[in-house]
Design a protein around this motif. Structure first.
Motif, PDB file in Angstrom:
ATOM      1  N   SER A  13       9.992   6.229   7.820  1.00 55.73           N
ATOM      2  CA  SER A  13       9.124   6.491   8.977  1.00 55.73           C
ATOM      3  C   SER A  13       8.443   5.207   9.454  1.00 55.73           C
ATOM      4  CB  SER A  13       8.078   7.542   8.621  1.00 55.73           C
ATOM      5  OG  SER A  13       7.348   7.155   7.471  1.00 55.73           O
ATOM      6  N   SER A  14       9.136   4.091   9.313  1.00 55.23           N
ATOM      7  CA  SER A  14       8.520   2.793   9.616  1.00 55.23           C
ATOM      8  C   SER A  14       8.015   2.697  11.054  1.00 55.23           C
ATOM      9  CB  SER A  14       9.513   1.663   9.337  1.00 55.23           C
ATOM     10  OG  SER A  14      10.702   1.831  10.088  1.00 55.23           O
ATOM     11  N   GLU A  15       8.662   3.418  11.961  1.00 58.70           N
ATOM     12  CA  GLU A  15       8.271   3.358  13.370  1.00 58.70           C
ATOM     13  C   GLU A  15       6.972   4.109  13.647  1.00 58.70           C
ATOM     14  OE1 GLU A  15      10.147   4.611  17.754  1.00 58.70           O
ATOM     15  OE2 GLU A  15      11.407   4.621  15.952  1.00 58.70           O
ATOM     16  N   TYR A  16       6.632   5.048  12.770  1.00 63.24           N
ATOM     17  CA  TYR A  16       5.527   5.975  13.048  1.00 63.24           C
ATOM     18  C   TYR A  16       4.364   5.875  12.060  1.00 63.24           C
ATOM     19  CZ  TYR A  16       9.477   8.096  15.507  1.00 63.24           C
ATOM     20  OH  TYR A  16      10.571   8.316  16.301  1.00 63.24           O
ATOM     21  N   ASP A  44      11.394   0.115   5.375  1.00 62.47           N
ATOM     22  CA  ASP A  44      10.218  -0.528   4.755  1.00 62.47           C
ATOM     23  C   ASP A  44       8.938   0.278   4.973  1.00 62.47           C
ATOM     24  OD1 ASP A  44       9.031  -2.557   3.239  1.00 62.47           O
ATOM     25  OD2 ASP A  44       8.397  -3.646   5.032  1.00 62.47           O
ATOM     26  N   SER A  45       9.064   1.594   5.069  1.00 60.70           N
ATOM     27  CA  SER A  45       7.884   2.434   5.326  1.00 60.70           C
ATOM     28  C   SER A  45       6.785   2.209   4.297  1.00 60.70           C
ATOM     29  CB  SER A  45       8.273   3.918   5.322  1.00 60.70           C
ATOM     30  OG  SER A  45       9.172   4.219   6.342  1.00 60.70           O
ATOM     31  N   ILE A  46       7.152   2.215   3.023  1.00 63.03           N
ATOM     32  CA  ILE A  46       6.121   2.118   1.984  1.00 63.03           C
ATOM     33  C   ILE A  46       5.519   0.710   1.975  1.00 63.03           C
ATOM     34  CG2 ILE A  46       7.620   1.438   0.051  1.00 63.03           C
ATOM     35  CD1 ILE A  46       4.764   4.057  -0.046  1.00 63.03           C
ATOM     36  N   GLY A  47       6.317  -0.308   2.291  1.00 61.48           N
ATOM     37  CA  GLY A  47       5.781  -1.668   2.385  1.00 61.48           C
ATOM     38  C   GLY A  47       4.792  -1.798   3.526  1.00 61.48           C
ATOM     39  N   ILE A  48       5.112  -1.197   4.663  1.00 53.50           N
ATOM     40  CA  ILE A  48       4.195  -1.194   5.801  1.00 53.50           C
ATOM     41  C   ILE A  48       2.905  -0.475   5.438  1.00 53.50           C
ATOM     42  CG2 ILE A  48       3.868  -0.310   8.147  1.00 53.50           C
ATOM     43  CD1 ILE A  48       6.909  -0.693   8.542  1.00 53.50           C
ATOM     44  N   ALA A  49       3.038   0.652   4.722  1.00 54.94           N
ATOM     45  CA  ALA A  49       1.857   1.416   4.304  1.00 54.94           C
ATOM     46  C   ALA A  49       0.972   0.595   3.374  1.00 54.94           C
ATOM     47  CB  ALA A  49       2.292   2.709   3.630  1.00 54.94           C
ATOM     48  N   ARG A  50       1.581  -0.127   2.435  1.00 54.16           N
ATOM     49  CA  ARG A  50       0.795  -0.950   1.500  1.00 54.16           C
ATOM     50  C   ARG A  50       0.052  -2.064   2.235  1.00 54.16           C
ATOM     51  NH1 ARG A  50       1.458   0.073  -3.807  1.00 54.16           N
ATOM     52  NH2 ARG A  50       3.266   1.322  -4.437  1.00 54.16           N
ATOM     53  N   CYS A  51       0.710  -2.688   3.190  1.00 49.79           N
ATOM     54  CA  CYS A  51       0.049  -3.743   3.973  1.00 49.79           C
ATOM     55  C   CYS A  51      -1.129  -3.174   4.762  1.00 49.79           C
ATOM     56  CB  CYS A  51       1.051  -4.399   4.918  1.00 49.79           C
ATOM     57  SG  CYS A  51       2.258  -5.449   4.091  1.00 49.79           S
ATOM     58  N   PHE A  52      -0.928  -1.998   5.344  1.00 54.79           N
ATOM     59  CA  PHE A  52      -1.990  -1.353   6.117  1.00 54.79           C
ATOM     60  C   PHE A  52      -3.188  -1.038   5.216  1.00 54.79           C
ATOM     61  CE2 PHE A  52      -4.314   2.167   7.913  1.00 54.79           C
ATOM     62  CZ  PHE A  52      -4.297   1.951   9.278  1.00 54.79           C
ATOM     63  N   VAL A  53      -2.932  -0.455   4.064  1.00 54.54           N
ATOM     64  CA  VAL A  53      -4.011  -0.074   3.148  1.00 54.54           C
ATOM     65  C   VAL A  53      -4.719  -1.307   2.605  1.00 54.54           C
ATOM     66  CG1 VAL A  53      -4.505   1.022   0.923  1.00 54.54           C
ATOM     67  CG2 VAL A  53      -2.973   2.142   2.557  1.00 54.54           C
ATOM     68  N   ASN A  54      -3.971  -2.363   2.315  1.00 55.21           N
ATOM     69  CA  ASN A  54      -4.590  -3.593   1.804  1.00 55.21           C
ATOM     70  C   ASN A  54      -5.568  -4.196   2.813  1.00 55.21           C
ATOM     71  OD1 ASN A  54      -3.246  -3.472  -0.631  1.00 55.21           O
ATOM     72  ND2 ASN A  54      -1.564  -4.812   0.023  1.00 55.21           N
ATOM     73  N   ALA A  55      -5.309  -3.983   4.088  1.00 50.19           N
ATOM     74  CA  ALA A  55      -6.180  -4.524   5.134  1.00 50.19           C
ATOM     75  C   ALA A  55      -7.330  -3.584   5.489  1.00 50.19           C
ATOM     76  CB  ALA A  55      -5.348  -4.823   6.388  1.00 50.19           C
ATOM     77  N   SER A  94       4.564  11.612   7.387  1.00 44.55           N
ATOM     78  CA  SER A  94       4.322  10.206   7.709  1.00 44.55           C
ATOM     79  C   SER A  94       4.785   9.808   9.100  1.00 44.55           C
ATOM     80  CB  SER A  94       4.984   9.299   6.667  1.00 44.55           C
ATOM     81  OG  SER A  94       6.383   9.539   6.597  1.00 44.55           O
ATOM     82  N   ASP A  95       5.476  10.714   9.809  1.00 37.76           N
ATOM     83  CA  ASP A  95       5.845  10.427  11.198  1.00 37.76           C
ATOM     84  C   ASP A  95       5.029  11.261  12.186  1.00 37.76           C
ATOM     85  OD1 ASP A  95       7.039  12.768  10.379  1.00 37.76           O
ATOM     86  OD2 ASP A  95       9.060  12.247  11.044  1.00 37.76           O
ATOM     87  N   ASP A  96       3.967  11.905  11.707  1.00 37.85           N
ATOM     88  CA  ASP A  96       3.053  12.668  12.562  1.00 37.85           C
ATOM     89  C   ASP A  96       1.671  12.020  12.534  1.00 37.85           C
ATOM     90  OD1 ASP A  96       5.111  14.492  13.026  1.00 37.85           O
ATOM     91  OD2 ASP A  96       4.469  15.831  11.419  1.00 37.85           O
TER      92      ASP A  96
END
Length: 259
Positions: A13-16, A44-55, A94-96
């Motif tokens: 769900s990397s786009e959403y 890379d959905s989970i990688g994007i999520a980790r970056c978001f949470v880290n910030a 994760s896409d909603d």
């Protein structure tokens, strides 16, 4: 203990996913935990999520978990349920995304009514839809217009009744929600579209194939088995058999014909 635990299965769900996580950070209720369950997708959905949470620097708590391997959304949600510490549990794909008051309004409705479940309306694309009237379980089961992500579920009920998702790829949400409705002492309803379902071609629920027919049918049949084990079948027999006919055999036939 948190007021609400939000369980988010993360898969392709990397786009959403940023819009999803941003909507959870924007919740007007701060006493929530967000459990992100990695179901081992190919992007890379989970990688994007980790970056978001880290910030993220706000008051919401984020927890990462994972399935042993790609197991499907039902298994991922079960991982989240098992570790959740909230009084109520919500499920967001994760896409909603959800409205800022999603948690607060459902939690207040549930606790004010002393209910095991509370639900809201949903926006699907440009169309606003409602769950069937939950004040009458017979009516709800017979009509069964429902969207499981629009509900919050009391954690103690889920644990006491051992309510979990079937680890299947079809109708696992219908099975889980129906068993929860049968088990609930009371259900509250908020008539506002607080959940936004995003329509796109890759949604699992929008794919049809022949294998889904048998999986779907077995998921719906498990509702009947649950009702019988818990002494509820005789009370709801007609409504449950109608549900089996429509959501089980009827939808299975569609998969066989159009899959």
């Amino acid at each position: 203990m948190h007021s609400v635990s939000i369980i988010v299965p993360v898969f392709n769900s990397s786009e959403y996913i940023i819009a999803c996580l941003a909507s959870l950070c924007a919740q007007t209720m701060d006493d929530i935990e967000v459990i992100l369950v990695d179901d081992h997708g190919t992007d890379d959905s989970i990688g994007i999520a980790r970056c978001f949470v880290n910030a993220y620097c706000g008051p919401k708590q984020f927890i990462f978990a994972q399935t042993p391997g790609n197991s499907g959304p039902g298994a991922a949600r079960n991982v989240g349920i098992d570790i959740a510490k909230g009084e109520y549990i919500a499920f967001v794909d994760s896409d909603d995304y959800v409205e800022p008051t999603y948690c607060e309004e459902l939690y207040k409705a549930a606790t004010f009514a002393g209910a095991d479940l509370a639900c809201c309306d949903i926006q699907i694309g440009e169309e606003e839809k409602q769950n069937a009237d939950v004040s009458d379980k017979q009516y709800f089961l017979k009509h069964f217009v429902s969207y499981f992500t629009t509900f919050v579920y009391k954690k103690t009920m889920l644990d006491a009744k051992v309510l979990r998702f079937p680890e299947s790829s079809s109708a696992e949400d219908t099975c889980f929600l129906t068993c929860c409705v049968l088990s609930a002492n009371k259900i509250a309803q908020v008539h506002k579209p607080l959940y936004h379902y995003i329509l796109h071609g890759e949604s699992v629920s929008r794919r049809k194939n022949r294998r889904r027919a048998l999986v779907r049918l077995n998921s719906i049949k498990s509702i009947i088995h649950f009702a019988k084990r818990n002494g509820l079948y005789s009370q709801y027999r007609c409504a449950l058999n109608l549900l089996l006919l429509k959501k089980g055999y009827g939808m299975a036939v569609k998969d066989l014909i159009f899959g």
